[in-house]
Write a protein that holds these residues in place. Structure first.
Motif, PDB file in Angstrom:
ATOM      1  N   ALA A   1       0.395  -0.970   0.156  1.00 35.65           N
ATOM      2  CA  ALA A   1      -0.137  -0.408   0.311  1.00 35.65           C
ATOM      3  C   ALA A   1       0.397   1.183  -0.439  1.00 35.65           C
ATOM      4  O   ALA A   1       1.502   1.246   1.217  1.00 35.65           O
TER       5      ALA A   1
ATOM      6  N   GLU B   1      -6.506   0.958   3.247  1.00 37.62           N
ATOM      7  CA  GLU B   1      -5.220   0.882   2.669  1.00 37.62           C
ATOM      8  C   GLU B   1      -5.223   0.563   1.407  1.00 37.62           C
ATOM      9  O   GLU B   1      -5.858  -0.002   1.192  1.00 37.62           O
ATOM     10  N   ARG B   2      -4.213   1.721   0.455  1.00 33.96           N
ATOM     11  CA  ARG B   2      -4.593   1.435  -1.194  1.00 33.96           C
ATOM     12  C   ARG B   2      -3.141   1.671  -1.750  1.00 33.96           C
ATOM     13  O   ARG B   2      -2.129   1.987  -0.958  1.00 33.96           O
TER      14      ARG B   2
END
Length: 539
Positions: A378, A538-539
């Motif tokens: 992430a 989370e990305r």
């Protein structure tokens, strides 16, 4: 002559018999040793075959990532061909570890440690309080054979059918430690659930539950528990402890008064600075750093102090002991640690309910492990106010007009976000904004790239706008009237929550108190602060 011959024959026959007996003696000794091995193997649930089996090989893991923390050591940590009884009995092969002759002292070491595990002492009350040989353990030192591996030290974690965490142990050992069997483990062991329902006890076993007494708690009173960490204890011998995780399965005490706890829960003895908490904290957790128990024995104290009142007090706290070097340890100085790509975080005592719930003197870090998202690490984490029904998802410090006690102005300003640290009002007075109570999100930005580090008020929004009431000419620090999603790329992912020691107005007293601030609660038409509830991703 005949008599001499007869006498000689008798002597020769006697010697021949002794020689035969000598051979039988060796065979009998070997048989006895085998029976002894089999006896202890049976008594402690050990079977040599499964340890070398491929069925118990560790599962493959993603490089650089461990399984999500579950507060326990996986059962499949057993090493192939590992025999925990290897050094307990003399071996005729001479291939003992390090080539040291340990056979003479091995059984004595086993006996000493069986005694020290609680067979003859009262460390694990209240299950078996009668210990007729309590002094015997002091006469048989554990250090007779310092290189042994005790089967009692291999307490792998387990989960019972009801969802309780426990340790895998032989049924007889479970009862000796005061636990109750619930479910089964491999190698014929049971999932042993250990619970303490008294005040003033001592915990040395992993995954122990500290539960409130079944009888009503008298007030005012104190209820404390000691968590003892020491590798000299047999149940902790193989795994030096570096952290404790507390899971508040249930936690209900009296609500605070103007942010200050009357009932208190405090932690002592850990290197982590844990804040004093109270109220409703079911589902919350804490990580507590401690010096390695292999270097420095540590006693961590958990203590409730109950004030007068008729409020219901009840708790169920799971105490997990985390070994040094484990992949699931929380980073240093992280009171809370989350290891999933998505989830929810809440300040202590936050509930979807009306009324002031924010606690004073909070100062701790909330940390997040960097997870894999679409097979990649992430690159950012985003937080947004969670959905509520009657409560307030974000309410930290009243952002009302500084220095103005106008009900209309206060009611409007209470819906605004507030960012920054100070604000200059129309009277040229410098006043505090997000200086004493705030949530710190380093590098936090909204979808438009507007950035702010500190967040307070009644909305999560970095908009640094100023609002001017049509009825008054004094601008109010604040921004949008709605919360937005805030993202940050700063690693490691971490939020910091801080509150001061009061909810009343802050009077400037330079240099210790540089800027004044209005009251956080008790102002007309302004609800009390509740803290925060945020969903993260989370990305």
């Amino acid at each position: 002559m005949l008599k001499f011959c007869l006498l000689l024959s008798v002597v020769l026959m006697f010697q021949a018999g002794r020689a035969c007996d000598g051979n039988n003696e060796a065979e009998q000794l070997a048989a006895a040793r085998q029976e002894s091995d089999e006896y202890f193997a049976s008594a402690y649930g050990f079977d040599s075959a499964p340890w070398g089996s491929s069925y118990y090989q560790p599962s493959a893991r993603v490089q650089g990532y461990a399984n999500p923390y579950e507060g326990r050591t996986p059962q499949n940590r057993m090493q192939p061909n590992y025999n925990p009884f290897k050094k307990y009995f003399a071996s005729s092969t001479g291939n003992e570890e390090n080539g040291q002759p340990e056979g003479r002292f091995a059984l004595g070491g086993l006996g000493a440690n069986i005694i020290n595990t609680g067979l003859f002492n009262n460390r694990f009350t209240p299950a078996n309080t009668w210990r007729p040989f309590s002094s015997l353990s002091n006469r048989i030192p554990v250090t007779v054979n310092p290189n042994f591996n005790s089967p009692l030290s291999n307490f792998d974690a387990c989960t019972s059918p009801s969802g309780d965490a426990g340790i895998c142990a032989p049924g007889s050992v479970c009862s000796l430690f005061g636990g109750r069997p619930s479910g089964s483990c491999i190698l014929g062991k049971v999932c042993c659930i250990n619970a303490i329902t008294t005040c003033g006890g001592t915990v040395t076993l992993n995954n122990t539950y500290w539960q409130s007494p079944s009888t009503p708690i008298s007030v005012p009173s104190t209820c404390a528990l000691t968590v003892r960490l020491d590798t000299k204890l047999v149940e902790q011998l193989a795994k030096p402890i570096c952290q404790i995780r507390l899971d508040f399965v249930s936690f209900t005490t009296a609500q605070p008064t103007l942010g200050t706890c009357t009932d208190t829960f405090m932690v002592g003895g850990a290197t982590t600075r844990a804040p004093t908490i109270c109220g409703d904290n079911s589902g919350q957790h804490m990580y507590l750093d401690v010096p390695s128990s292999g270097v420095t024995p540590t006693d961590v104290q958990l203590m409730f102090n109950f004030a007068t009142g008729t409020t219901t007090r009840a708790w169920n706290i799971k105490i997990a002991m985390l070994p040094c070097g484990a992949s699931y340890l929380a980073p240093t100085d992280c009171l809370q640690y989350f290891t999933a790509a998505t989830g929810r975080i809440r300040s202590f005592n936050w509930q979807d309910a009306t009324g002031a719930r924010q606690l004073n003197n909070q100062d701790y870090n909330i940390c997040f492990r960097t997870e894999l998202v679409a097979s990649q690490k992430a690159s950012q984490i985003c937080v947004s106010a969670c959905t509520v029904t009657v409560g307030d998802a974000f309410s930290i410090t009243n952002p009302a007009a500084q220095g103005v006690d106008a009900p209309a102005q206060n009611a409007l300003a209470a819906t605004l976000s507030a960012v920054g640290t100070t604000f200059v009002d129309a009277n040229a007075a410098t006043l505090a904004v997000c200086l004493y109570d705030f949530l710190l999100i380093a590098g936090g930005k909204d979808a438009n790239g507007v950035e702010a580090d500190r967040y307070c008020g009644n909305q999560l929004n970095p908009a640094p706008l100023l609002f001017t009431n049509a009825l008054l000419t004094i601008p109010t620090p604040g921004g949008a009237t709605t919360s937005v999603q805030v993202c940050t790329p700063v690693k490691p992912f971490k939020l910091t929550y801080r509150t001061d020691g009061q909810e009343t107005a802050v009077t400037a007293n330079p240099p210790s108190v540089p800027f004044a601030a209005t009251a956080d609660t008790g102002v007309a038409n302004v609800p009390g602060n509740t803290g925060f509830c945020l969903d993260y991703q989370e990305r």
